[in-house]
Scaffold this motif. Structure first.
Motif, short mmCIF file in Angstrom:
data_model
loop_
_atom_site.label_atom_id
_atom_site.label_comp_id
_atom_site.label_asym_id
_atom_site.label_seq_id
_atom_site.Cartn_x
_atom_site.Cartn_y
_atom_site.Cartn_z
N PRO A 255 0.81 -1.23 0.00
CA PRO A 255 0.00 0.00 0.00
C PRO A 255 0.85 1.28 0.00
O PRO A 255 0.69 2.16 0.84
CB PRO A 255 -0.83 -0.14 1.27
N ILE A 256 1.75 1.35 -0.96
CA ILE A 256 2.63 2.50 -1.09
C ILE A 256 2.58 2.96 -2.54
O ILE A 256 2.68 2.16 -3.46
CB ILE A 256 4.09 2.16 -0.73
N ILE A 257 2.44 4.27 -2.74
CA ILE A 257 2.50 4.85 -4.07
C ILE A 257 3.70 5.79 -4.08
O ILE A 257 3.78 6.70 -3.26
CB ILE A 257 1.22 5.62 -4.41
N THR A 258 4.63 5.56 -4.99
CA THR A 258 5.76 6.48 -5.11
C THR A 258 5.43 7.54 -6.14
O THR A 258 4.58 7.36 -7.00
CB THR A 258 7.05 5.74 -5.54
N SER A 259 6.10 8.66 -6.02
CA SER A 259 5.88 9.74 -6.99
C SER A 259 7.20 10.16 -7.59
O SER A 259 8.23 10.13 -6.94
CB SER A 259 5.15 10.92 -6.35
N LEU A 260 7.12 10.53 -8.86
CA LEU A 260 8.30 10.92 -9.63
C LEU A 260 8.15 12.38 -10.03
O LEU A 260 7.23 12.72 -10.77
CB LEU A 260 8.40 10.03 -10.88
N MET A 261 9.02 13.21 -9.52
CA MET A 261 8.96 14.63 -9.84
C MET A 261 9.92 15.00 -10.98
O MET A 261 9.60 15.83 -11.80
CB MET A 261 9.30 15.46 -8.60
N HIS A 262 11.07 14.33 -11.03
CA HIS A 262 12.08 14.62 -12.06
C HIS A 262 12.59 13.30 -12.65
O HIS A 262 12.77 12.32 -11.92
CB HIS A 262 13.26 15.39 -11.45
N ALA A 263 12.82 13.29 -13.94
CA ALA A 263 13.23 12.07 -14.64
C ALA A 263 14.48 11.44 -14.03
O ALA A 263 14.61 10.21 -14.01
CB ALA A 263 13.46 12.36 -16.12
N GLU A 264 15.39 12.24 -13.52
CA GLU A 264 16.62 11.67 -12.95
C GLU A 264 16.36 10.87 -11.67
O GLU A 264 17.22 10.12 -11.22
CB GLU A 264 17.67 12.76 -12.70
N GLU A 265 15.17 10.98 -11.09
CA GLU A 265 14.80 10.21 -9.91
C GLU A 265 14.30 8.81 -10.28
O GLU A 265 14.08 7.97 -9.40
CB GLU A 265 13.70 10.93 -9.12
N LEU A 266 14.08 8.55 -11.56
CA LEU A 266 13.46 7.31 -12.00
C LEU A 266 14.18 6.05 -11.51
O LEU A 266 13.51 5.13 -11.01
CB LEU A 266 13.29 7.28 -13.52
N PRO A 267 15.50 5.94 -11.60
CA PRO A 267 16.15 4.71 -11.10
C PRO A 267 15.83 4.44 -9.63
O PRO A 267 15.58 3.29 -9.26
CB PRO A 267 17.64 4.98 -11.32
N VAL B 263 13.15 5.43 -7.98
CA VAL B 263 11.73 5.07 -7.89
C VAL B 263 11.54 3.62 -8.32
O VAL B 263 10.78 2.86 -7.70
CB VAL B 263 10.87 6.03 -8.74
N LEU B 264 12.20 3.21 -9.39
CA LEU B 264 12.07 1.84 -9.88
C LEU B 264 12.63 0.83 -8.89
O LEU B 264 12.20 -0.33 -8.87
CB LEU B 264 12.76 1.69 -11.23
N ALA B 265 13.57 1.25 -8.06
CA ALA B 265 14.17 0.35 -7.07
C ALA B 265 13.30 0.17 -5.83
O ALA B 265 13.56 -0.72 -5.02
CB ALA B 265 15.54 0.89 -6.66
N THR B 266 12.25 0.95 -5.68
CA THR B 266 11.37 0.82 -4.51
C THR B 266 10.49 -0.42 -4.65
O THR B 266 10.35 -0.98 -5.73
CB THR B 266 10.46 2.05 -4.33
N GLU B 267 9.88 -0.81 -3.54
CA GLU B 267 8.97 -1.94 -3.55
C GLU B 267 7.55 -1.54 -3.96
O GLU B 267 6.69 -2.39 -4.10
CB GLU B 267 8.95 -2.61 -2.19
N SER B 268 7.32 -0.28 -4.17
CA SER B 268 6.01 0.21 -4.59
C SER B 268 5.63 -0.37 -5.94
O SER B 268 6.47 -0.53 -6.83
CB SER B 268 6.04 1.74 -4.67
N ASN B 269 4.35 -0.65 -6.12
CA ASN B 269 3.86 -1.17 -7.39
C ASN B 269 3.21 -0.10 -8.26
O ASN B 269 2.84 -0.38 -9.39
CB ASN B 269 2.83 -2.28 -7.15
N ILE B 270 3.03 1.10 -7.70
CA ILE B 270 2.36 2.18 -8.42
C ILE B 270 3.22 3.43 -8.36
O ILE B 270 3.72 3.80 -7.29
CB ILE B 270 0.97 2.45 -7.81
#
Length: 111
Positions: free
Chosen positions: A19-31, A33-40
């Motif tokens: 039950p976690i939603i991650t948010s992406l504010m800048h493209a350079e944060e993507l790696p 964000v992808l490494a988190t356990e969040s599914n959304i």
């Protein structure tokens, strides 16, 4: 495209598992964000040149992508903009504070 039932079930499943939603504010944060356990992932800010690549990477990581429709630069804030995001960028859903762009879209695209 997924039907609304399939989409709703997938979102429900993802949230029940983690039950976690991650948010992406800048493209350079993507790696990170992808490494988190969040599914959304909520994509809060990007532009028309980056959105497809970002969504593709999120999808390849097995995560759902939701775009903050009001903050995507270069995409019209209308039904055609929603259609582009669904059909070309491949997003799973949108987040918006303006319902005028999404009224009536439930018939053509479930998010």
């Amino acid at each position: 495209m997924r039907t609304s039932v399939e989409g709703a079930q997938r979102i429900s499943y993802c949230l029940k598992r983690r039950p976690i939603i991650t948010s992406l504010m800048h493209a350079e944060e993507l790696p990170a964000v992808l490494a988190t356990e969040s599914n959304i992932v909520f994509i809060l800010k990007t532009d028309i040149f980056m959105i497809e690549s970002i969504v593709e990477q999120i999808s390849e990581a097995g995560k759902l992508s939701f775009v903050h429709f009001d903050l995507i630069e270069g995409i019209g804030k209308d039904k055609t903009g929603v259609r582009y995001l669904a059909e070309k960028a491949g997003i799973d859903g949108i987040v918006t504070t303006k319902n005028t762009a999404i009224v009536g879209r439930q018939k053509n695209w479930a998010c």
